[in-house]
Each structure stands twice: as structure tokens, then as C-alpha cells.
Write a protein that holds these residues in place. Structure first.
Motif, PDB file in Angstrom:
ATOM      1  N   ARG A   1       0.835  -1.204   0.000  1.00  0.00           N
ATOM      2  CA  ARG A   1       0.000   0.000   0.000  1.00  0.00           C
ATOM      3  C   ARG A   1       0.866   1.250   0.000  1.00  0.00           C
ATOM      4  O   ARG A   1       1.935   1.290   0.603  1.00  0.00           O
ATOM      5  CB  ARG A   1      -0.918   0.034   1.216  1.00  0.00           C
ATOM      6  CG  ARG A   1      -2.031  -0.983   1.196  1.00  0.00           C
ATOM      7  CD  ARG A   1      -3.075  -0.679   2.254  1.00  0.00           C
ATOM      8  NE  ARG A   1      -3.855   0.511   1.921  1.00  0.00           N
ATOM      9  CZ  ARG A   1      -4.994   0.488   1.248  1.00  0.00           C
ATOM     10  NH1 ARG A   1      -5.483  -0.663   0.808  1.00  0.00           N
ATOM     11  NH2 ARG A   1      -5.651   1.603   1.003  1.00  0.00           N
TER      12      ARG A   1
ATOM     13  N   ASN B   1      -3.759   5.744  -0.878  1.00  0.00           N
ATOM     14  CA  ASN B   1      -5.009   5.042  -1.160  1.00  0.00           C
ATOM     15  C   ASN B   1      -4.849   3.901  -2.159  1.00  0.00           C
ATOM     16  O   ASN B   1      -5.835   3.252  -2.521  1.00  0.00           O
ATOM     17  CB  ASN B   1      -6.050   6.035  -1.714  1.00  0.00           C
ATOM     18  CG  ASN B   1      -6.493   7.032  -0.679  1.00  0.00           C
ATOM     19  OD1 ASN B   1      -6.579   6.707   0.503  1.00  0.00           O
ATOM     20  ND2 ASN B   1      -6.765   8.257  -1.104  1.00  0.00           N
ATOM     21  N   GLU B   2      -3.625   3.677  -2.606  1.00  0.00           N
ATOM     22  CA  GLU B   2      -3.405   2.653  -3.622  1.00  0.00           C
ATOM     23  C   GLU B   2      -2.992   1.320  -3.003  1.00  0.00           C
ATOM     24  O   GLU B   2      -2.136   1.266  -2.120  1.00  0.00           O
ATOM     25  CB  GLU B   2      -2.311   3.096  -4.601  1.00  0.00           C
ATOM     26  CG  GLU B   2      -2.068   2.090  -5.719  1.00  0.00           C
ATOM     27  CD  GLU B   2      -0.867   2.437  -6.575  1.00  0.00           C
ATOM     28  OE1 GLU B   2      -0.723   1.845  -7.657  1.00  0.00           O
ATOM     29  OE2 GLU B   2      -0.070   3.309  -6.163  1.00  0.00           O
TER      30      GLU B   2
ATOM     31  N   ASN C   1      -7.091   1.965  -6.616  1.00  0.00           N
ATOM     32  CA  ASN C   1      -7.114   3.121  -5.728  1.00  0.00           C
ATOM     33  C   ASN C   1      -8.307   3.046  -4.805  1.00  0.00           C
ATOM     34  O   ASN C   1      -9.421   2.750  -5.226  1.00  0.00           O
ATOM     35  CB  ASN C   1      -7.180   4.424  -6.538  1.00  0.00           C
ATOM     36  CG  ASN C   1      -5.873   4.716  -7.243  1.00  0.00           C
ATOM     37  OD1 ASN C   1      -4.803   4.527  -6.691  1.00  0.00           O
ATOM     38  ND2 ASN C   1      -5.967   5.158  -8.489  1.00  0.00           N
ATOM     39  N   GLY C   2      -8.055   3.317  -3.518  1.00  0.00           N
ATOM     40  CA  GLY C   2      -9.127   3.330  -2.536  1.00  0.00           C
ATOM     41  C   GLY C   2      -9.652   1.959  -2.193  1.00  0.00           C
ATOM     42  O   GLY C   2     -10.721   1.822  -1.603  1.00  0.00           O
TER      43      GLY C   2
END
Length: 228
Positions: A191, A194-195, A217-218
């Protein structure tokens, strides 16, 4: 180039649509009963591609004749049979627009219903070829082969083959990913902000690995699952 084209189409798998490609050429698919656009940008072995997919009521043999006539009418070069891509269980046809350096490829596979055909359409911009590694969003194991990258709204992915062992692959990413600011949160999952990036692999017949790297993402780590 033919290997790259087949690789991308197989990675995308069971699609369905078709309409305009690039330049002045437009796909003409008879008997369309269902179609789906494949959003985003795909790249295989450094060649940018646009994909479409269609379900047609026509049989593969009839579709083959139709596309051959369409390519001839457009003035494209059609390689002889020995120069065509071979895909198990399917009929394929590739043609080249030598003026624009665009390669058009069709894969036609009968559907289980016995009445319809799955038609995969690819347009490869051979004139914009670049080093495959330049399209990768994360590090790729050295001496990797058959690199394919895909960009879609929900995220990015890349796949390749390598002669590395599982341990060598794991050690490589555990060293390479932190250098780019990623932290390993569980084995094979990294990580950064947010990726989330997950590295998946499976043994290949005859040795080596097929590697798939997915970025979202997220996304929570638990949402990243290995393909079945």
C-alpha cells in the motif's frame, strides 16, 4: 506483434462489441446480439491497443469470410496462414494497415449455446511501439517475457511470465516496492496512500511463473482477490 495481440485479447477474456477503431476503418460486425465496450487503454509488449467485443448470431466460418472481405476491401495486407495467430478453440484473422501502421485482429470462438459466436476485436497501433517496461506501473522482474499492461477506470494491471521461483519473485518485490514508497501490509500486498498493489503468481507448465500485478485506488486489502 501477433503474440502480443493474442496475449491481450486472452487476458481480457470473454468480452463482447464493436464499432469504430482508429483511422478511417470501422468494424462491421454482422448479426450483433450483444456488445460491450472495453474501456481504458491496453498495451501489450509496448504496443498500445484498443479492444472491443461482440456476441454475433453468425457462425465463426461465416464471420471469418466476412472479415477477410472487409480487410481486403479496406486494402489491408493479410498475412498467409502461417503468419496468423493461433488460438486454441478459436478462428483468428489479423490484417495490417501498412499506411497507418495499425494491426487489426479478430478472434472468433463459438459460445456454449451453439448458436452464437464470441468475437474479440483488437486494433494495435504498431507505429507507437515502445519498450514494454516503459508501460509498467510497478517494477517488473528482470528478463520477464510477454508483458501485458491494462488501464481501466477501476485500476491497472500487468501480467508477464518469468523463469523465477516463487521465493525469488517475493524477494524481488519486497525489495523493489519499498523503494517506491510502498509498505507490505500482508504477503504480496503493498500500500501507498489510497493505492493497493497485489502481486499474484502461479506455476507454469514446464517451469517458471505467470505473474499478475493489480493496482486499485481506494481499495481495501481484503477486496483484492486472486483470479479464479
Amino acid at each position: 506483434m501477433r503474440t502480443a495481440l493474442a496475449g491481450v485479447l486472452l487476458v481480457v477474456g470473454a468480452l463482447a462489441p464493436a464499432v469504430s477503431a482508429a483511422g478511417d476503418f470501422e468494424w462491421d460486425v454482422p448479426g450483433i446480439v450483444h456488445h460491450v465496450d472495453v474501456a481504458g487503454t491496453q498495451e501489450a509488449l509496448g504496443i498500445p491497443m484498443k479492444l472491443h467485443a461482440v456476441t454475433s448470431s453468425w457462425k465463426p466460418d461465416a464471420l471469418f469470410k466476412h472479415f477477410a472481405e472487409q480487410f481486403k476491401k479496406a486494402g489491408f495486407f493479410i498475412p498467409p496462414p502461417k503468419g496468423q495467430t493461433v488460438v486454441h478453440g478459436a478462428i483468428t484473422l489479423t490484417a495490417l494497415d501498412v499506411d497507418r501502421l495499425l494491426a487489426y485482429s479478430v478472434i472468433m470462438r463459438p459460445n456454449p449455446d451453439g448458436k452464437t459466436t464470441k468475437v474479440l476485436l483488437g486494433t494495435a497501433n504498431v507505429g507507437q511501439i515502445r519498450k514494454p517496461e516503459d508501460s509498467a506501473f510497478v517494477a517488473v522482474y528482470p528478463a520477464a517475457d510477454n508483458l501485458v499492461t491494462i488501464n481501466i477506470e477501476s485500476g491497472k494491471s500487468l501480467s508477464y511470465t518469468t523463469k523465477a521461483t516463487q521465493q525469488q519473485l517475493q524477494d524481488f518485490y519486497r525489495e523493489a516496492m519499498p523503494k517506491k514508497g510502498y509498505t507490505e501490509t500482508k504477503p504480496g500486498v503493498f500500500r501507498k496512500g489510497n493505492e493497493s498493489v497485489e502481486v499474484l503468481s502461479r506455476p507454469r507448465e514446464g517451469g517458471g511463473l505467470t505473474v499478475i500485478v493489480m493496482s486499485r485506488n481506494g481499495a481495501d486489502d481484503d477486496l483484492l482477490e486472486a483470479p479464479q
